[in-house]
Design an enzyme around this catalytic site. Structure first.
Site, short mmCIF file in Angstrom:
data_model
loop_
_atom_site.label_atom_id
_atom_site.label_comp_id
_atom_site.label_asym_id
_atom_site.label_seq_id
_atom_site.Cartn_x
_atom_site.Cartn_y
_atom_site.Cartn_z
N ARG A 111 0.81 -1.24 0.00
CA ARG A 111 0.00 0.00 0.00
C ARG A 111 0.83 1.28 0.00
O ARG A 111 0.34 2.36 0.30
CB ARG A 111 -0.98 0.04 1.17
CG ARG A 111 -2.00 -1.07 1.11
CD ARG A 111 -3.25 -0.69 1.88
NE ARG A 111 -4.27 -1.69 1.71
CZ ARG A 111 -4.38 -2.79 2.42
NH1 ARG A 111 -3.53 -3.02 3.39
NH2 ARG A 111 -5.34 -3.64 2.18
N LYS A 133 2.89 11.15 -12.36
CA LYS A 133 2.13 10.17 -13.14
C LYS A 133 3.00 8.92 -13.25
O LYS A 133 4.14 9.00 -13.69
CB LYS A 133 1.88 10.68 -14.56
CG LYS A 133 0.65 11.55 -14.71
CD LYS A 133 0.41 11.81 -16.19
CE LYS A 133 -0.72 12.75 -16.41
NZ LYS A 133 -0.88 13.09 -17.84
N GLU A 175 10.32 17.53 -25.94
CA GLU A 175 9.46 17.80 -24.78
C GLU A 175 9.76 19.17 -24.17
O GLU A 175 8.89 19.81 -23.60
CB GLU A 175 9.60 16.70 -23.71
CG GLU A 175 9.02 15.33 -24.11
CD GLU A 175 7.49 15.21 -23.94
OE1 GLU A 175 6.82 16.21 -23.63
OE2 GLU A 175 6.98 14.09 -24.13
N LYS A 217 6.13 22.76 -16.02
CA LYS A 217 5.38 21.61 -15.53
C LYS A 217 4.97 21.81 -14.08
O LYS A 217 3.82 21.54 -13.70
CB LYS A 217 6.22 20.33 -15.70
CG LYS A 217 5.47 19.09 -15.29
CD LYS A 217 5.94 17.85 -15.98
CE LYS A 217 4.92 16.74 -15.70
NZ LYS A 217 5.27 15.48 -16.32
N GLU A 227 -4.94 16.20 -12.99
CA GLU A 227 -5.37 16.41 -14.38
C GLU A 227 -6.88 16.47 -14.56
O GLU A 227 -7.47 15.76 -15.37
CB GLU A 227 -4.78 15.32 -15.30
CG GLU A 227 -4.81 15.74 -16.76
CD GLU A 227 -4.08 14.77 -17.70
OE1 GLU A 227 -2.87 14.56 -17.51
OE2 GLU A 227 -4.73 14.26 -18.61
N ARG A 231 -3.81 20.57 -16.34
CA ARG A 231 -2.69 19.66 -16.59
C ARG A 231 -2.78 19.03 -17.98
O ARG A 231 -1.77 18.59 -18.53
CB ARG A 231 -2.61 18.59 -15.50
CG ARG A 231 -1.39 17.71 -15.67
CD ARG A 231 -1.05 16.87 -14.48
NE ARG A 231 0.15 16.09 -14.75
CZ ARG A 231 0.82 15.42 -13.84
NH1 ARG A 231 0.43 15.44 -12.58
NH2 ARG A 231 1.89 14.73 -14.17
N ASN A 235 -0.20 17.76 -22.31
CA ASN A 235 -0.33 16.75 -23.37
C ASN A 235 -0.30 17.37 -24.76
O ASN A 235 -0.64 16.68 -25.74
CB ASN A 235 -1.63 15.95 -23.20
CG ASN A 235 -1.64 15.19 -21.89
OD1 ASN A 235 -0.59 14.79 -21.40
ND2 ASN A 235 -2.80 15.00 -21.32
N HIS A 238 0.36 15.38 -27.88
CA HIS A 238 0.35 13.96 -27.52
C HIS A 238 -0.81 13.18 -28.13
O HIS A 238 -0.71 11.96 -28.28
CB HIS A 238 0.37 13.79 -26.00
CG HIS A 238 1.74 13.99 -25.41
ND1 HIS A 238 2.41 15.20 -25.49
CD2 HIS A 238 2.58 13.15 -24.75
CE1 HIS A 238 3.58 15.09 -24.90
NE2 HIS A 238 3.71 13.86 -24.44
N HIS A 242 0.43 9.88 -29.81
CA HIS A 242 0.06 8.51 -29.44
C HIS A 242 -0.48 7.76 -30.66
O HIS A 242 -0.22 6.56 -30.81
CB HIS A 242 -0.97 8.51 -28.31
CG HIS A 242 -0.37 8.90 -26.98
ND1 HIS A 242 -1.11 9.23 -25.88
CD2 HIS A 242 0.93 9.02 -26.59
CE1 HIS A 242 -0.31 9.53 -24.87
NE2 HIS A 242 0.93 9.41 -25.27
N HIS A 253 9.27 8.20 -28.44
CA HIS A 253 8.19 9.06 -27.95
C HIS A 253 8.39 10.56 -28.27
O HIS A 253 7.50 11.21 -28.82
CB HIS A 253 7.98 8.85 -26.45
CG HIS A 253 6.90 9.72 -25.88
ND1 HIS A 253 5.58 9.58 -26.24
CD2 HIS A 253 6.95 10.77 -25.03
CE1 HIS A 253 4.86 10.49 -25.63
NE2 HIS A 253 5.67 11.23 -24.86
N1 GLY Z 1 3.46 14.03 -19.33
C1 GLY Z 1 2.33 14.81 -19.08
C2 GLY Z 1 2.02 14.95 -17.62
O1 GLY Z 1 2.84 14.59 -16.79
O2 GLY Z 1 0.96 15.41 -17.27
#
Ligand code: GLY
Length: 348
Positions: A111, A133, A175, A217, A227, A231, A235, A238, A242, A253
């Site tokens: 946990r 994330k 990025e 960020k 998000e 947030r 993306n 993206h 993707h 990527h």
């Molecule tokens: N890579 C996008 C984020 O961390 O929200």
């Protein structure tokens, strides 16, 4: 000069991101006297075996195909066999795949264990390892299973990037350019003033670019860790990236993000949000860094890949549209509308 940025976590505590020549400080970031187990990969072991020899290590396979529940099970089994308990500290040392998987393992084993990261690729330093994330892919869908849970710290040492292959370094720059496009015009302009070799060779310039990208960020994650809104801006590029990654294995990527950014910039220009001149600047900066700006995959196949992403709401998707350099907005479109926008505006 070393810099530490702090990202707010859900419980009000701070996740520290240390940037510069910081690897020598690792012990200071680890809790005193804690048993530390490192999750890493073969490449990191090859280059930093000496540094890691003082810790117990769990090695995972290289590449996106190892970002799976099986890899997670391997880590749990190794932790169990080693008698790891809730006081054990997990350190993810590697690129985005290692930090995503290690963060998820740490968040779920018994946990939740405390954890931190050493990010060894540019992409991990400016994006993947920052902001909490984590997770694995599932049944062909990227990051389908995971949690939001920020590490105690992320060390981003620019010296570690010296061993990074040039292609991966370039992909990391994509990025950073994305971060400039979202919210930092001056960061974007660094790429208009300096060429690839300067970013590769000038530590002060590279550090400035990393700090600025992490600051973009941090500012967004501070206000929307989970998000629910802003947030999503991170993306940018993206949605199409993707789709490119689903359609072909030709791109890593960051390269797919460069292609996706060009596609969405074309749509933004078509919608009148971006001037033709700013659209040209985006493409030209990416070309200057020798990043790809088109996938070679036909639009129908890309749109099919985009539609089949089950994570999206049933019939619509949020597009992140550049609204000038250093600004962007979020707009929801149905797949039919996206198809029409892509057909009308994306330059092939
Ligand atoms: N890579 C996008 C984020 O961390 O929200």
């Amino acid at each position: 000069m070393n810099q530490i940025l702090e990202v707010r976590r859900g419980d009000g505590s701070m996740s520290k991101v240390a940037i510069g020549n910081v690897i020598g400080e690792l012990e200071k970031f680890l809790p005193e006297g804690a048993r530390v187990i490192v999750v890493t990969d073969r490449n990191v072991m090859r280059y930093y075996g000496d540094l890691l020899s003082r810790y117990e290590c769990i090695e995972i396979g290289l590449g996106e195909e190892h970002k799976t529940l099986d890899t997670l099970a391997h880590i749990y089994a190794r932790l169990l066999a080693a008698g790891a308990d809730r006081k054990t500290y997990l350190l993810g040392f590697g690129g985005g795949i290692v930090t995503d998987v290690a963060g998820f393992a740490a968040s779920t084993y018994m946990r939740g264990l405390q954890f931190g990261f050493v990010a060894s690729t540019l992409l991990a330093q400016v994006d993947a390892s920052v902001g909490g994330k984590n997770g694995v892919n599932f049944e062909g869908y990227k990051n389908m299973v995971g949690t939001f849970n920020q590490p105690d710290f992320v060390l981003c040492d620019t010296a570690l990037l010296k061993t990074l292959p040039e292609r991966e370094f370039r992909a990391g720059l994509a990025e950073i350019i994305k971060a400039g496009l979202i919210a930092d015009q001056e960061l974007f302009e660094l790429f208009e003033r300096h060429d690839f070799d300067r970013f590769r060779g000038d530590e002060a310039l590279l550090t400035e670019a990393i700090v600025r990208a992490v600051r973009v960020k941090k500012t967004i994650v501070d206000r929307d860790e989970k998000e629910t809104g802003d947030r999503k801006k991170l993306n940018l590029g993206h949605t199409f990236a993707h789709a490119v990654e689903k359609s072909t294995r030709d791109f890593i990527h960051g390269e797919a993000v460069a292609i996706g950014a060009c596609m969405i910039a074309d749509i933004s220009a078509g919608l009148g949000l971006l001037t033709p001149e700013d659209n040209r600047r985006i493409r030209s900066v990416l070309e200057r860094m020798e990043l790809p700006t088109a996938s070679g995959v036909g639009l129908p196949a890309l749109l099919e890949a985009l539609k089949s992403d089950k994570k999206k709401d049933a019939d619509s998707v949020d597009l992140i549209l550049p609204n000038g350099i250093g600004d962007c907005l979020i707009r929801k479109y149905s797949f039919d509308e996206i198809e029409r926008l892509a057909d009308t505006y994306i330059q092939h």
